[in-house]
Design a protein around this motif. Structure first.
Motif, PDB file in Angstrom:
ATOM      1  N   LYS A  28      43.794  44.142  31.282  1.00  0.00           N
ATOM      2  CA  LYS A  28      44.365  43.744  32.575  1.00  0.00           C
ATOM      3  C   LYS A  28      43.849  44.650  33.692  1.00  0.00           C
ATOM      4  O   LYS A  28      43.558  44.181  34.803  1.00  0.00           O
ATOM      5  CB  LYS A  28      45.891  43.791  32.506  1.00  0.00           C
ATOM      6  CG  LYS A  28      46.515  42.682  31.679  1.00  0.00           C
ATOM      7  CD  LYS A  28      48.035  42.807  31.670  1.00  0.00           C
ATOM      8  CE  LYS A  28      48.671  41.690  30.859  1.00  0.00           C
ATOM      9  NZ  LYS A  28      50.157  41.821  30.826  1.00  0.00           N
ATOM     10  N   ILE A  29      43.743  45.940  33.409  1.00  0.00           N
ATOM     11  CA  ILE A  29      43.208  46.874  34.411  1.00  0.00           C
ATOM     12  C   ILE A  29      41.773  46.501  34.758  1.00  0.00           C
ATOM     13  O   ILE A  29      41.403  46.424  35.941  1.00  0.00           O
ATOM     14  CB  ILE A  29      43.267  48.326  33.885  1.00  0.00           C
ATOM     15  CG1 ILE A  29      44.716  48.775  33.718  1.00  0.00           C
ATOM     16  CG2 ILE A  29      42.520  49.268  34.826  1.00  0.00           C
ATOM     17  CD1 ILE A  29      44.856  50.135  33.056  1.00  0.00           C
ATOM     18  N   ASN A  30      40.977  46.256  33.728  1.00  0.00           N
ATOM     19  CA  ASN A  30      39.565  45.903  33.941  1.00  0.00           C
ATOM     20  C   ASN A  30      39.437  44.619  34.765  1.00  0.00           C
ATOM     21  O   ASN A  30      38.643  44.545  35.717  1.00  0.00           O
ATOM     22  CB  ASN A  30      38.872  45.744  32.590  1.00  0.00           C
ATOM     23  CG  ASN A  30      37.394  45.460  32.731  1.00  0.00           C
ATOM     24  OD1 ASN A  30      36.580  46.338  32.971  1.00  0.00           O
ATOM     25  ND2 ASN A  30      37.029  44.191  32.586  1.00  0.00           N
ATOM     26  N   ASP A  31      40.222  43.600  34.417  1.00  0.00           N
ATOM     27  CA  ASP A  31      40.145  42.314  35.124  1.00  0.00           C
ATOM     28  C   ASP A  31      40.558  42.469  36.583  1.00  0.00           C
ATOM     29  O   ASP A  31      39.939  41.880  37.479  1.00  0.00           O
ATOM     30  CB  ASP A  31      41.040  41.277  34.430  1.00  0.00           C
ATOM     31  CG  ASP A  31      40.527  40.897  33.051  1.00  0.00           C
ATOM     32  OD1 ASP A  31      39.342  41.165  32.768  1.00  0.00           O
ATOM     33  OD2 ASP A  31      41.313  40.349  32.263  1.00  0.00           O
ATOM     34  N   LEU A  32      41.604  43.255  36.837  1.00  0.00           N
ATOM     35  CA  LEU A  32      42.090  43.408  38.208  1.00  0.00           C
ATOM     36  C   LEU A  32      41.065  44.144  39.074  1.00  0.00           C
ATOM     37  O   LEU A  32      40.782  43.736  40.200  1.00  0.00           O
ATOM     38  CB  LEU A  32      43.424  44.160  38.196  1.00  0.00           C
ATOM     39  CG  LEU A  32      44.206  44.218  39.512  1.00  0.00           C
ATOM     40  CD1 LEU A  32      45.699  44.326  39.223  1.00  0.00           C
ATOM     41  CD2 LEU A  32      43.782  45.400  40.364  1.00  0.00           C
ATOM     42  N   VAL A  33      40.497  45.219  38.532  1.00  0.00           N
ATOM     43  CA  VAL A  33      39.536  46.003  39.314  1.00  0.00           C
ATOM     44  C   VAL A  33      38.250  45.225  39.546  1.00  0.00           C
ATOM     45  O   VAL A  33      37.724  45.171  40.667  1.00  0.00           O
ATOM     46  CB  VAL A  33      39.232  47.342  38.605  1.00  0.00           C
ATOM     47  CG1 VAL A  33      38.168  48.121  39.379  1.00  0.00           C
ATOM     48  CG2 VAL A  33      40.496  48.182  38.479  1.00  0.00           C
ATOM     49  N   ALA A  43      37.780  42.140  39.706  1.00  0.00           N
ATOM     50  CA  ALA A  43      37.942  40.927  40.507  1.00  0.00           C
ATOM     51  C   ALA A  43      37.549  41.163  41.965  1.00  0.00           C
ATOM     52  O   ALA A  43      37.365  40.207  42.714  1.00  0.00           O
ATOM     53  CB  ALA A  43      39.390  40.433  40.428  1.00  0.00           C
ATOM     54  N   HIS A  44      37.389  42.403  42.353  1.00  0.00           N
ATOM     55  CA  HIS A  44      37.045  42.729  43.737  1.00  0.00           C
ATOM     56  C   HIS A  44      35.528  42.775  43.919  1.00  0.00           C
ATOM     57  O   HIS A  44      34.819  43.446  43.155  1.00  0.00           O
ATOM     58  CB  HIS A  44      37.664  44.072  44.136  1.00  0.00           C
ATOM     59  CG  HIS A  44      39.142  44.022  44.295  1.00  0.00           C
ATOM     60  ND1 HIS A  44      39.757  43.863  45.517  1.00  0.00           N
ATOM     61  CD2 HIS A  44      40.148  44.082  43.379  1.00  0.00           C
ATOM     62  CE1 HIS A  44      41.067  43.848  45.356  1.00  0.00           C
ATOM     63  NE2 HIS A  44      41.332  43.977  44.063  1.00  0.00           N
ATOM     64  N   GLU A  45      35.067  42.087  44.918  1.00  0.00           N
ATOM     65  CA  GLU A  45      33.636  42.066  45.222  1.00  0.00           C
ATOM     66  C   GLU A  45      33.181  43.462  45.633  1.00  0.00           C
ATOM     67  O   GLU A  45      33.846  44.156  46.399  1.00  0.00           O
ATOM     68  CB  GLU A  45      33.352  41.069  46.349  1.00  0.00           C
ATOM     69  CG  GLU A  45      31.875  40.881  46.656  1.00  0.00           C
ATOM     70  CD  GLU A  45      31.646  39.863  47.754  1.00  0.00           C
ATOM     71  OE1 GLU A  45      30.493  39.675  48.150  1.00  0.00           O
ATOM     72  OE2 GLU A  45      32.635  39.269  48.224  1.00  0.00           O
ATOM     73  N   GLY A  46      32.032  43.866  45.112  1.00  0.00           N
ATOM     74  CA  GLY A  46      31.496  45.183  45.438  1.00  0.00           C
ATOM     75  C   GLY A  46      31.751  46.219  44.368  1.00  0.00           C
ATOM     76  O   GLY A  46      31.155  47.300  44.396  1.00  0.00           O
ATOM     77  N   ILE A  47      32.628  45.911  43.400  1.00  0.00           N
ATOM     78  CA  ILE A  47      32.850  46.808  42.266  1.00  0.00           C
ATOM     79  C   ILE A  47      31.891  46.389  41.157  1.00  0.00           C
ATOM     80  O   ILE A  47      31.979  45.277  40.626  1.00  0.00           O
ATOM     81  CB  ILE A  47      34.301  46.759  41.773  1.00  0.00           C
ATOM     82  CG1 ILE A  47      35.270  47.089  42.919  1.00  0.00           C
ATOM     83  CG2 ILE A  47      34.491  47.719  40.609  1.00  0.00           C
ATOM     84  CD1 ILE A  47      35.092  48.468  43.503  1.00  0.00           C
ATOM     85  N   LEU A  48      30.956  47.269  40.807  1.00  0.00           N
ATOM     86  CA  LEU A  48      29.896  46.926  39.857  1.00  0.00           C
ATOM     87  C   LEU A  48      30.295  47.205  38.410  1.00  0.00           C
ATOM     88  O   LEU A  48      29.691  46.662  37.485  1.00  0.00           O
ATOM     89  CB  LEU A  48      28.627  47.717  40.199  1.00  0.00           C
ATOM     90  CG  LEU A  48      28.120  47.563  41.646  1.00  0.00           C
ATOM     91  CD1 LEU A  48      26.897  48.428  41.865  1.00  0.00           C
ATOM     92  CD2 LEU A  48      27.822  46.103  41.955  1.00  0.00           C
ATOM     93  N   GLY A  49      31.257  48.035  38.205  1.00  0.00           N
ATOM     94  CA  GLY A  49      31.688  48.363  36.845  1.00  0.00           C
ATOM     95  C   GLY A  49      32.714  49.476  36.874  1.00  0.00           C
ATOM     96  O   GLY A  49      32.901  50.158  37.900  1.00  0.00           O
ATOM     97  N   ILE A  50      33.408  49.668  35.761  1.00  0.00           N
ATOM     98  CA  ILE A  50      34.367  50.776  35.657  1.00  0.00           C
ATOM     99  C   ILE A  50      34.123  51.526  34.354  1.00  0.00           C
ATOM    100  O   ILE A  50      33.610  50.963  33.375  1.00  0.00           O
ATOM    101  CB  ILE A  50      35.837  50.300  35.733  1.00  0.00           C
ATOM    102  CG1 ILE A  50      36.216  49.481  34.496  1.00  0.00           C
ATOM    103  CG2 ILE A  50      36.092  49.525  36.996  1.00  0.00           C
ATOM    104  CD1 ILE A  50      37.701  49.177  34.414  1.00  0.00           C
ATOM    105  N   HIS A  51      34.487  52.800  34.348  1.00  0.00           N
ATOM    106  CA  HIS A  51      34.344  53.610  33.132  1.00  0.00           C
ATOM    107  C   HIS A  51      35.270  54.816  33.243  1.00  0.00           C
ATOM    108  O   HIS A  51      35.949  55.019  34.262  1.00  0.00           O
ATOM    109  CB  HIS A  51      32.895  54.049  32.927  1.00  0.00           C
ATOM    110  CG  HIS A  51      32.319  54.801  34.086  1.00  0.00           C
ATOM    111  ND1 HIS A  51      32.464  56.155  34.257  1.00  0.00           N
ATOM    112  CD2 HIS A  51      31.595  54.375  35.153  1.00  0.00           C
ATOM    113  CE1 HIS A  51      31.845  56.541  35.351  1.00  0.00           C
ATOM    114  NE2 HIS A  51      31.320  55.479  35.934  1.00  0.00           N
ATOM    115  N   ASP A  52      35.286  55.618  32.183  1.00  0.00           N
ATOM    116  CA  ASP A  52      36.125  56.822  32.131  1.00  0.00           C
ATOM    117  C   ASP A  52      37.585  56.524  32.473  1.00  0.00           C
ATOM    118  O   ASP A  52      38.242  57.277  33.214  1.00  0.00           O
ATOM    119  CB  ASP A  52      35.585  57.895  33.080  1.00  0.00           C
ATOM    120  CG  ASP A  52      34.279  58.510  32.579  1.00  0.00           C
ATOM    121  OD1 ASP A  52      33.960  58.293  31.398  1.00  0.00           O
ATOM    122  OD2 ASP A  52      33.583  59.166  33.368  1.00  0.00           O
ATOM    123  N   LEU A  53      38.108  55.425  31.911  1.00  0.00           N
ATOM    124  CA  LEU A  53      39.511  55.083  32.121  1.00  0.00           C
ATOM    125  C   LEU A  53      40.392  55.979  31.254  1.00  0.00           C
ATOM    126  O   LEU A  53      40.174  56.112  30.047  1.00  0.00           O
ATOM    127  CB  LEU A  53      39.762  53.613  31.768  1.00  0.00           C
ATOM    128  CG  LEU A  53      41.226  53.159  31.721  1.00  0.00           C
ATOM    129  CD1 LEU A  53      41.866  53.258  33.099  1.00  0.00           C
ATOM    130  CD2 LEU A  53      41.325  51.737  31.178  1.00  0.00           C
TER     131      LEU A  53
END
Length: 396
Positions: free
Chosen positions: A234-239, A241-251
């Motif tokens: 859910k955290i990954n999907d929410l983050v 979903a915003h344009e300009g966010i290329l990826g997430i890591h180190d959660l």
């Protein structure tokens, strides 16, 4: 009954992330548990005296200990609902887990005491008395414990409350224990077999098993267990979903008790983007995480170079290298693929530095040092002018 009482005494029964609501549910379940267990103790103790059955008497004192467990649950939820203070800025939510652990310890102690009494009964058997009153007392106890198991399990799952789930496990073990005691009493009455002690051993072993399982469920969050995969998704999907966010890591997810979760993560953003706009977007995401997932978030921006052909070429080279190593490790039982993030290059007069992080699972069959060495060697085989700098992260 519990549903009706929750509607009458809990202001917002559906707002399960609210500490006040959780506290009210815990107090309600604890109060009902105390009342029902005291009634069961009185009935079973009377039946045990009338029948001279060690199993029935032990089962009665087990219900008395359950009343004590309900008191612990009630106090635990009351303390867990306290507001944050200077010494505990994230609140007191973990007291829920501690109270659940205490309940598990009580379950174990009662199981061991029942085993001890049952062995004594086998060595020194006694004739059991039987009457319709004893039969109906035990039958009523089974039904009441079944009801307690159902409502504690339902509310425990609704709140994801380890203490209430431990109480549900205790109620189920009591229901089974009383059923075995009733069966032993009937067998002793209609046959010449004396199985009271043996049934007591079976019940004691089951109670000990239930206590161990309840302890496991409460110790894990206290030690810092991995976050729920659905929550991470859910955290990954929410983050993302915003344009300009290329990826997430180190959660990282810090659990300070139900409804008191703090998360931190790195969000990859274009390096050529407007800093003020990106900062505003990150603030918006943090606010949405708090509103929708009820967690406080701290997000670090990682600038990523986009549109540079040289960077893209070397990144593909590194990803292909990780793919090959992942396939080799899969033959040794590693099911998760190696991934990378924070890839960047720094060109120099004599060589080019490739700098990136590699995400490796905790159960990777090779050490971080060996993994790093393999990646460096493979990349430099066909690119001797490259210097590879790697940081290994662990996968949630």
């Amino acid at each position: 009954m519990i549903t009706l009482l929750s509607r009458l005494f809990i202001k917002t029964p559906d707002n399960i992330t609210d500490p006040a609501t959780r506290q009210s549910y815990g107090i309600l379940c604890g109060a009902v548990g105390i009342f029902l267990n005291l009634c069961l103790f009185a009935g079973k103790f009377t039946a045990g005296i009338l029948s001279s059955s060690i199993a029935i008497t032990a089962d009665a004192f087990n219900n008395l200990s359950d009343a004590g467990s309900s008191i612990i649950t009630l106090i635990g939820f009351k303390m867990a609902g306290q507001k944050p203070d200077p010494d505990h800025p994230f609140g007191h939510g973990r007291i829920e887990y501690i109270s659940g652990l205490l309940v598990a310890v009580i379950i174990l102690l009662m199981g061991l005491e029942l085993l001890k009494a049952s062995v004594s009964k086998i060595l020194h058997p006694e004739t059991l008395a039987f009457s319709p009153v004893i039969f109906f007392i035990l039958l009523a106890s089974i039904l009441v414990k079944g009801y307690m198991f159902l409502y504690n399990r339902r509310i425990g799952k609704k709140l994801n409350a380890a203490a209430i789930l431990a109480t549900a496990a205790d109620s189920f073990s009591d229901m089974l224990a009383t059923a075995v005691v009733l069966a032993a009493t009937l067998v002793s009455h209609f046959t010449s077999l004396s199985i009271d002690g043996w049934c007591g051993i079976l019940v004691g072993l089951f109670i000990c098993y239930a206590g161990c399982q309840a302890a496991k469920d409460t110790i894990s969050p206290l030690l810092g267990q991995a976050p729920d995969k659905e929550f991470v998704s859910k955290i990954n999907d929410l983050v993302m979903a915003h344009e300009g966010i290329l990826g997430i890591h180190d959660l990282i997810v810090h659990n300070y008790g139900p409804g008191r979760i703090l998360i931190s993560l790195h969000a990859e953003v274009p390096s050529d983007g407007c800093l003020l706009e990106l900062h505003e977007k990150i603030d918006t995401i943090e606010h949405e995480l708090k509103e929708q997932l009820h967690c406080h978030a701290v997000i670090h921006m990682d600038p990523v170079c986009v549109g540079d052909e040289e960077t893209a070429r070397f990144k593909i080279l590194a990803e292909n290298c990780l793919q090959e190593i992942s396939e080799e490790l899969s033959l040794r039982g590693n099911r998760r693929k190696l991934t990378l993030h924070d890839f960047r290059i720094v060109a120099g007069p004599s060589h080019t530095n490739l700098i990136f992080d590699v995400v490796s699972p905790y159960d990777c069959p090779i050490s971080d040092r060996e993994l790093t060495s393999r990646i460096q060697e493979r990349i430099r085989q066909n690119n001797p002018d490259c210097s590879v700098v790697i940081e290994v992260d662990k996968q949630m």
